[in-house]
Design a protein around this motif. Structure first.
Motif, mmCIF file in Angstrom:
data_model
loop_
_atom_site.group_PDB
_atom_site.id
_atom_site.type_symbol
_atom_site.label_atom_id
_atom_site.label_comp_id
_atom_site.label_asym_id
_atom_site.label_seq_id
_atom_site.Cartn_x
_atom_site.Cartn_y
_atom_site.Cartn_z
ATOM 1 N N ASP A 54 0.828 -1.209 0.000
ATOM 2 C CA ASP A 54 0.000 0.000 0.000
ATOM 3 C C ASP A 54 0.859 1.255 0.000
ATOM 4 O OD1 ASP A 54 -2.277 -1.559 0.005
ATOM 5 O OD2 ASP A 54 -2.603 -1.388 2.169
ATOM 6 N N ASP A 55 1.929 1.239 0.778
ATOM 7 C CA ASP A 55 2.829 2.396 0.825
ATOM 8 C C ASP A 55 3.540 2.584 -0.516
ATOM 9 O OD1 ASP A 55 2.625 3.238 3.693
ATOM 10 O OD2 ASP A 55 3.314 1.179 3.979
ATOM 11 N N ILE A 56 4.017 1.500 -1.092
ATOM 12 C CA ILE A 56 4.717 1.572 -2.374
ATOM 13 C C ILE A 56 3.785 2.157 -3.439
ATOM 14 C CG2 ILE A 56 5.746 0.204 -4.242
ATOM 15 C CD1 ILE A 56 6.905 -1.620 -1.991
ATOM 16 N N ALA A 57 2.532 1.773 -3.408
ATOM 17 C CA ALA A 57 1.558 2.297 -4.376
ATOM 18 C C ALA A 57 1.380 3.811 -4.228
ATOM 19 C CB ALA A 57 0.218 1.586 -4.205
ATOM 20 N N ARG A 58 1.631 4.347 -3.030
ATOM 21 C CA ARG A 58 1.476 5.791 -2.783
ATOM 22 C C ARG A 58 2.781 6.562 -2.959
ATOM 23 N NH1 ARG A 58 -0.271 4.246 2.183
ATOM 24 N NH2 ARG A 58 1.051 5.799 3.140
ATOM 25 N N MET A 59 3.876 5.875 -3.217
ATOM 26 C CA MET A 59 5.172 6.549 -3.313
ATOM 27 C C MET A 59 5.246 7.362 -4.604
ATOM 28 S SD MET A 59 7.886 3.816 -1.746
ATOM 29 C CE MET A 59 7.878 3.438 0.000
ATOM 30 N N ASP A 60 5.198 8.677 -4.429
ATOM 31 C CA ASP A 60 5.335 9.609 -5.537
ATOM 32 C C ASP A 60 6.115 10.817 -5.029
ATOM 33 O OD1 ASP A 60 3.575 11.105 -3.963
ATOM 34 O OD2 ASP A 60 1.883 10.892 -5.330
ATOM 35 N N ASP A 61 6.114 11.892 -5.777
ATOM 36 C CA ASP A 61 6.894 13.068 -5.384
ATOM 37 C C ASP A 61 6.442 13.693 -4.068
ATOM 38 O OD1 ASP A 61 8.544 12.813 -7.563
ATOM 39 O OD2 ASP A 61 7.473 14.312 -8.755
ATOM 40 N N SER A 62 5.194 13.475 -3.676
ATOM 41 C CA SER A 62 4.703 14.074 -2.432
ATOM 42 C C SER A 62 4.803 13.127 -1.232
ATOM 43 C CB SER A 62 3.250 14.525 -2.601
ATOM 44 O OG SER A 62 2.415 13.400 -2.819
ATOM 45 N N PHE A 63 5.220 11.896 -1.458
ATOM 46 C CA PHE A 63 5.331 10.898 -0.384
ATOM 47 C C PHE A 63 6.455 11.288 0.576
ATOM 48 C CE2 PHE A 63 6.680 6.803 1.432
ATOM 49 C CZ PHE A 63 5.456 6.265 1.796
ATOM 50 N N ASP A 64 6.239 11.059 1.861
ATOM 51 C CA ASP A 64 7.242 11.377 2.886
ATOM 52 C C ASP A 64 8.155 10.159 3.086
ATOM 53 O OD1 ASP A 64 8.742 12.236 5.031
ATOM 54 O OD2 ASP A 64 7.053 12.334 6.437
ATOM 55 N N TYR A 65 9.171 10.060 2.242
ATOM 56 C CA TYR A 65 10.096 8.922 2.296
ATOM 57 C C TYR A 65 10.874 8.896 3.607
ATOM 58 C CZ TYR A 65 9.187 8.136 -2.652
ATOM 59 O OH TYR A 65 8.586 7.864 -3.850
ATOM 60 N N ARG A 66 11.312 10.045 4.078
ATOM 61 C CA ARG A 66 12.068 10.078 5.325
ATOM 62 C C ARG A 66 11.172 9.672 6.491
ATOM 63 N NH1 ARG A 66 15.096 15.416 7.412
ATOM 64 N NH2 ARG A 66 12.969 15.899 7.989
ATOM 65 N N GLY A 67 9.943 10.143 6.510
ATOM 66 C CA GLY A 67 9.002 9.737 7.554
ATOM 67 C C GLY A 67 8.746 8.242 7.530
ATOM 68 N N PHE A 68 8.550 7.692 6.334
ATOM 69 C CA PHE A 68 8.354 6.251 6.179
ATOM 70 C C PHE A 68 9.584 5.499 6.672
ATOM 71 C CE2 PHE A 68 8.947 2.333 3.803
ATOM 72 C CZ PHE A 68 7.726 1.703 3.967
ATOM 73 N N PHE A 69 10.752 5.984 6.288
ATOM 74 C CA PHE A 69 12.007 5.357 6.691
ATOM 75 C C PHE A 69 12.094 5.251 8.217
ATOM 76 C CE2 PHE A 69 16.520 6.057 7.875
ATOM 77 C CZ PHE A 69 17.029 4.849 7.445
ATOM 78 N N PHE A 70 11.709 6.307 8.927
ATOM 79 C CA PHE A 70 11.739 6.272 10.391
ATOM 80 C C PHE A 70 10.612 5.434 10.960
ATOM 81 C CE2 PHE A 70 14.746 9.719 10.169
ATOM 82 C CZ PHE A 70 15.532 9.484 11.275
ATOM 83 N N ARG A 71 9.413 5.670 10.480
ATOM 84 C CA ARG A 71 8.221 5.036 11.050
ATOM 85 C C ARG A 71 8.176 3.538 10.765
ATOM 86 N NH1 ARG A 71 5.187 7.918 8.376
ATOM 87 N NH2 ARG A 71 4.746 6.439 6.718
ATOM 88 N N ASP A 72 8.401 3.160 9.523
ATOM 89 C CA ASP A 72 8.181 1.768 9.135
ATOM 90 C C ASP A 72 9.440 0.925 9.012
ATOM 91 O OD1 ASP A 72 5.209 1.687 8.715
ATOM 92 O OD2 ASP A 72 5.724 3.359 7.403
#
Length: 165
Positions: A54-72
């Motif tokens: 689900d997260d990968i499907a939402r990964m675009d220019d507005s996705f918070d990659y750093r937040g995901f990196f910390f959170r998940d």
């Protein structure tokens, strides 16, 4: 291939010399940039894809990659997240300047330090990388560097296979 930890956020914000006037997440912007690049290149493992579809499907220019990196990902970039091509590139480019590829072409943390030095001009201060903004503009610049290194990596790999024949 054995399990490898490429980088951990806590290695940076937990360092004795880490600045205390900024969020801890700033110490992992460089890791998040590399992680984002890997995601955009679809260099993630099947297990990672299954766990975070689900997260990968939402990964675009507005996705918070750093937040995901910390959170998940608990602030850890490791080999479990990457497929074979991603692991090979990370092993050659990310972790050390001692690989054959890095000795010839450079390595990620060296390239990132050069990027930071360019951003701050002649100002040379400890831990300057903590002050790089997690912005689309900065990512775009780092992405160009990684793209160039990846092309060099693929060329070196192709040349090595040709030499083996």
């Amino acid at each position: 291939m054995a399990y490898v930890t490429y980088d951990k956020a806590k290695w940076h914000w937990g360092a004795e010399t880490a600045p205390t006037d900024i969020p801890q997440e700033n110490g992992a912007t460089h890791i998040a940039f590399f992680f984002r690049w890997c995601m955009e290149r679809k260099l993630y493992s099947k297990d990672f894809a299954a766990d975070f579809a689900d997260d990968i499907a939402r990964m675009d220019d507005s996705f918070d990659y750093r937040g995901f990196f910390f959170r998940d990902m608990d602030g850890v970039l490791d080999s479990d997240a990457l497929n074979a091509a991603g692991k090979a590139f990370a092993k050659a480019y990310y972790t050390t300047g001692r690989t054959k590829f890095a000795k010839t072409h450079g390595w990620y943390l060296q390239d990132y330090d050069d990027f930071v030095a360019h951003k701050f001009g002649d100002k040379n201060f400890d831990n300057a990388y903590f002050y790089i903004e997690n912005s689309p503009q900065n990512y775009a610049e780092v992405k160009q560097i990684i793209d160039r290194r990846y092309e060099e990596f693929l060329e070196a790999k192709k040349a090595s296979k040709s030499a083996d024949k």
